[in-house]
Enzyme design. Sequence first.
Site, PDB file in Angstrom:
ATOM      1  N   TYR A 143       0.838  -1.207   0.000  1.00 25.16           N
ATOM      2  CA  TYR A 143       0.000   0.000   0.000  1.00 25.16           C
ATOM      3  C   TYR A 143       0.873   1.258   0.000  1.00 25.16           C
ATOM      4  O   TYR A 143       0.709   2.137  -0.840  1.00 25.16           O
ATOM      5  CB  TYR A 143      -0.891  -0.037   1.234  1.00 25.16           C
ATOM      6  CG  TYR A 143      -1.856   1.110   1.371  1.00 25.16           C
ATOM      7  CD1 TYR A 143      -3.010   1.179   0.585  1.00 25.16           C
ATOM      8  CD2 TYR A 143      -1.653   2.121   2.317  1.00 25.16           C
ATOM      9  CE1 TYR A 143      -3.911   2.225   0.729  1.00 25.16           C
ATOM     10  CE2 TYR A 143      -2.552   3.162   2.459  1.00 25.16           C
ATOM     11  CZ  TYR A 143      -3.679   3.213   1.670  1.00 25.16           C
ATOM     12  OH  TYR A 143      -4.580   4.256   1.816  1.00 25.16           O
ATOM     13  N   LYS A 147       1.245   3.583  -3.192  1.00 28.91           N
ATOM     14  CA  LYS A 147       0.823   4.989  -3.273  1.00 28.91           C
ATOM     15  C   LYS A 147       1.998   5.889  -3.655  1.00 28.91           C
ATOM     16  O   LYS A 147       1.804   6.918  -4.304  1.00 28.91           O
ATOM     17  CB  LYS A 147       0.227   5.442  -1.942  1.00 28.91           C
ATOM     18  CG  LYS A 147      -1.127   4.822  -1.632  1.00 28.91           C
ATOM     19  CD  LYS A 147      -2.234   5.372  -2.514  1.00 28.91           C
ATOM     20  CE  LYS A 147      -3.585   4.811  -2.100  1.00 28.91           C
ATOM     21  NZ  LYS A 147      -4.697   5.343  -2.891  1.00 28.91           N
ATOM     22  N   GLN A 207       0.759   4.663  20.508  1.00 32.49           N
ATOM     23  CA  GLN A 207       0.909   5.203  19.151  1.00 32.49           C
ATOM     24  C   GLN A 207      -0.202   6.225  18.896  1.00 32.49           C
ATOM     25  O   GLN A 207      -1.279   6.112  19.489  1.00 32.49           O
ATOM     26  CB  GLN A 207       0.896   4.081  18.092  1.00 32.49           C
ATOM     27  CG  GLN A 207      -0.417   3.369  17.852  1.00 32.49           C
ATOM     28  CD  GLN A 207      -0.654   2.176  18.776  1.00 32.49           C
ATOM     29  OE1 GLN A 207      -0.271   2.212  19.946  1.00 32.49           O
ATOM     30  NE2 GLN A 207      -1.295   1.143  18.275  1.00 32.49           N
TER      31      GLN A 207
HETATM   32  P1  NAD Z   1     -12.631   1.898   0.674  1.00 31.75           P
HETATM   33  O1  NAD Z   1     -11.954   0.582   0.773  1.00 31.75           O
HETATM   34  O2  NAD Z   1     -13.923   2.110   1.387  1.00 31.75           O
HETATM   35  O3  NAD Z   1     -12.899   2.264  -0.853  1.00 31.75           O
HETATM   36  C1  NAD Z   1     -12.089   1.843  -1.912  1.00 31.75           C
HETATM   37  C2  NAD Z   1     -12.992   1.548  -3.096  1.00 31.75           C
HETATM   38  O4  NAD Z   1     -12.165   1.146  -4.216  1.00 31.75           O
HETATM   39  C3  NAD Z   1     -13.955   0.389  -2.840  1.00 31.75           C
HETATM   40  O5  NAD Z   1     -15.227   0.709  -3.316  1.00 31.75           O
HETATM   41  C4  NAD Z   1     -13.340  -0.781  -3.615  1.00 31.75           C
HETATM   42  O6  NAD Z   1     -14.281  -1.748  -3.997  1.00 31.75           O
HETATM   43  C5  NAD Z   1     -12.704  -0.045  -4.785  1.00 31.75           C
HETATM   44  N1  NAD Z   1     -11.589  -0.774  -5.426  1.00 31.75           N
HETATM   45  C6  NAD Z   1     -10.514  -1.358  -4.810  1.00 31.75           C
HETATM   46  N2  NAD Z   1      -9.703  -1.912  -5.727  1.00 31.75           N
HETATM   47  C7  NAD Z   1     -10.264  -1.683  -6.951  1.00 31.75           C
HETATM   48  C8  NAD Z   1      -9.901  -2.025  -8.271  1.00 31.75           C
HETATM   49  N3  NAD Z   1      -8.784  -2.730  -8.549  1.00 31.75           N
HETATM   50  N4  NAD Z   1     -10.723  -1.644  -9.288  1.00 31.75           N
HETATM   51  C9  NAD Z   1     -11.867  -0.954  -9.037  1.00 31.75           C
HETATM   52  N5  NAD Z   1     -12.245  -0.598  -7.792  1.00 31.75           N
HETATM   53  C10 NAD Z   1     -11.466  -0.958  -6.763  1.00 31.75           C
HETATM   54  O7  NAD Z   1     -11.556   2.970   1.127  1.00 31.75           O
HETATM   55  P2  NAD Z   1     -11.703   4.532   1.425  1.00 31.75           P
HETATM   56  O8  NAD Z   1     -11.444   4.745   2.855  1.00 31.75           O
HETATM   57  O9  NAD Z   1     -12.949   5.057   0.828  1.00 31.75           O
HETATM   58  O10 NAD Z   1     -10.455   5.091   0.619  1.00 31.75           O
HETATM   59  C11 NAD Z   1     -10.589   5.663  -0.663  1.00 31.75           C
HETATM   60  C12 NAD Z   1      -9.236   6.162  -1.144  1.00 31.75           C
HETATM   61  O11 NAD Z   1      -8.710   7.117  -0.222  1.00 31.75           O
HETATM   62  C13 NAD Z   1      -8.195   5.057  -1.270  1.00 31.75           C
HETATM   63  O12 NAD Z   1      -7.427   5.297  -2.426  1.00 31.75           O
HETATM   64  C14 NAD Z   1      -7.342   5.222  -0.034  1.00 31.75           C
HETATM   65  O13 NAD Z   1      -6.034   4.800  -0.235  1.00 31.75           O
HETATM   66  C15 NAD Z   1      -7.415   6.724   0.199  1.00 31.75           C
HETATM   67  N6  NAD Z   1      -7.196   7.027   1.633  1.00 31.75           N
HETATM   68  C16 NAD Z   1      -8.196   6.845   2.556  1.00 31.75           C
HETATM   69  C17 NAD Z   1      -7.940   7.100   3.893  1.00 31.75           C
HETATM   70  C18 NAD Z   1      -9.006   6.959   4.949  1.00 31.75           C
HETATM   71  O14 NAD Z   1      -8.707   7.186   6.125  1.00 31.75           O
HETATM   72  N7  NAD Z   1     -10.233   6.623   4.644  1.00 31.75           N
HETATM   73  C19 NAD Z   1      -6.668   7.530   4.304  1.00 31.75           C
HETATM   74  C20 NAD Z   1      -5.679   7.664   3.344  1.00 31.75           C
HETATM   75  C21 NAD Z   1      -5.958   7.438   2.012  1.00 31.75           C
HETATM   76  N1  UDP Z   2      -5.639  -0.348  16.098  1.00 33.62           N
HETATM   77  C1  UDP Z   2      -5.953  -0.839  17.358  1.00 33.62           C
HETATM   78  N2  UDP Z   2      -7.041  -1.642  17.476  1.00 33.62           N
HETATM   79  C2  UDP Z   2      -7.848  -1.971  16.433  1.00 33.62           C
HETATM   80  C3  UDP Z   2      -7.532  -1.456  15.142  1.00 33.62           C
HETATM   81  C4  UDP Z   2      -6.410  -0.646  15.029  1.00 33.62           C
HETATM   82  O1  UDP Z   2      -5.265  -0.562  18.339  1.00 33.62           O
HETATM   83  O2  UDP Z   2      -8.824  -2.709  16.644  1.00 33.62           O
HETATM   84  C5  UDP Z   2      -4.479   0.556  15.968  1.00 33.62           C
HETATM   85  C6  UDP Z   2      -3.508   0.185  14.868  1.00 33.62           C
HETATM   86  O3  UDP Z   2      -2.548  -0.761  15.333  1.00 33.62           O
HETATM   87  C7  UDP Z   2      -2.906   1.546  14.548  1.00 33.62           C
HETATM   88  C8  UDP Z   2      -4.052   2.517  14.781  1.00 33.62           C
HETATM   89  O4  UDP Z   2      -4.972   1.828  15.623  1.00 33.62           O
HETATM   90  O5  UDP Z   2      -1.862   1.821  15.446  1.00 33.62           O
HETATM   91  C9  UDP Z   2      -4.753   2.964  13.514  1.00 33.62           C
HETATM   92  O6  UDP Z   2      -5.060   1.804  12.780  1.00 33.62           O
HETATM   93  P1  UDP Z   2      -5.923   1.840  11.453  1.00 33.62           P
HETATM   94  O7  UDP Z   2      -5.951   0.448  10.908  1.00 33.62           O
HETATM   95  O8  UDP Z   2      -7.211   2.518  11.706  1.00 33.62           O
HETATM   96  O9  UDP Z   2      -5.146   2.824  10.463  1.00 33.62           O
HETATM   97  P2  UDP Z   2      -3.592   3.029  10.062  1.00 33.62           P
HETATM   98  O10 UDP Z   2      -2.715   2.149  10.907  1.00 33.62           O
HETATM   99  O11 UDP Z   2      -3.537   2.668   8.633  1.00 33.62           O
HETATM  100  O12 UDP Z   2      -3.377   4.445  10.349  1.00 33.62           O
END
Ligand code: NAD
Ligand code: UDP
Length: 309
Positions: A143, A147, A207
């Site tokens: 991931y 990205k 964390q």
């Molecule tokens: P999500 O998993 O809810 O949504 C992702 C969507 O993409 C889903 O609908 C999934 O079915 C679709 N998808 C995955 N792989 C695909 C493929 N190969 N072809 C077509 N569709 C595909 O996640 P989200 O939280 O809505 O995140 C959306 C975007 O924002 C992602 O790119 C993620 O990396 C980025 N992002 C989100 C967060 C967050 O906190 N939510 C943080 C950082 C980055």
């Molecule tokens: N985490 C946790 N308990 C849970 C899920 C996540 O303590 O049930 C912790 C995880 O280890 C991380 C933080 O919460 O330190 C955020 O995790 P998340 O998966 O939401 O996002 P990311 O690590 O990608 O920021």
Amino acid sequence: MRNLVTGGSGFLGSHLVDELMDKGEKVIILDNFFTGNNLNNSRWLNNKNFELIKHDIIQPITLEVDRIWHLACPASPVFYQKDPIKTAKTSFLGTLNMLGLAKKMNAKFLLASTSEVYGDPEVNPQSEDYKGSVNPIGIRACYDEGKRIAETLTFDYERMHGIDIRVMRIFNTYGPRMLSNDGRVVSNFIVQALKKQDLTIYGDGMQTRSFCYVDDLIDGMMKLMNSNFLGPVNIGNPEEFTIKQLAKIIINKINPELKVVYKKLPADDPMQRKPDIGVAQRELGWEPKIKIDEGLNKTINYFQNILKK
Ligand code: NAD
Ligand code: UDP
């Protein structure tokens, strides 16, 4: 405006689609439904401005569009680690295909990147000029590195082909329409608390993360697309919490009797994360408005309704 939203049936994508449709714009979604659900788009299924195409972005596709909002990619560690090679392909080949489409159609292109490009950061808060500290061979690399190459491709398409790009680095965002089995911390803690289960803290809970409510995030995304600023730009809420503090807040809101249980910290789990949002404030006039208290109340409400069904 003809908008293509990749990942438009997922958590963030479906909120973006609502915003665009409410403005009367045309929207096409490409989604393979890996973590998305067309129920998230049910309001629009019969609307003439709306089209939903089941498609995996690893395969190229040609569509007539003016703007591409490229969000398709699983975002929860649980889901992106299920098939890490597929995650890397989605990030690399999927982004390449969508940039190719942007070039063909001369469309504006916004990449949903992530704070994960900073890896396990040695500096706090993280500003856009920090180059990051990513383990390229770890379990999060599919991931994080995915990205990073997506950002590289996006900036190379700008330099080589003059594509009008926007790159948004999204920090932890939460809200309604996260999956109840999503695995990310806010949804996990809320669902556990509502089911009267112990809240699972990974590691010692010291964390940190900084949590942005979805409405603020979508506002930032719209402002970035409509600006002249290429990015990268951090969009997130700089209010930082330890995971232990988050558990306590959620326990106090739902049921003060509940306990936490400590589990093993997953490999490469970042120890601190907090966005420096100076660029977003300066260039976009954006900053988050919704406090954790209000955002959590709305999210708890959502999960209460979902779990009743
Ligand atoms: P999500 O998993 O809810 O949504 C992702 C969507 O993409 C889903 O609908 C999934 O079915 C679709 N998808 C995955 N792989 C695909 C493929 N190969 N072809 C077509 N569709 C595909 O996640 P989200 O939280 O809505 O995140 C959306 C975007 O924002 C992602 O790119 C993620 O990396 C980025 N992002 C989100 C967060 C967050 O906190 N939510 C943080 C950082 C980055
Ligand atoms: N985490 C946790 N308990 C849970 C899920 C996540 O303590 O049930 C912790 C995880 O280890 C991380 C933080 O919460 O330190 C955020 O995790 P998340 O998966 O939401 O996002 P990311 O690590 O990608 O920021």
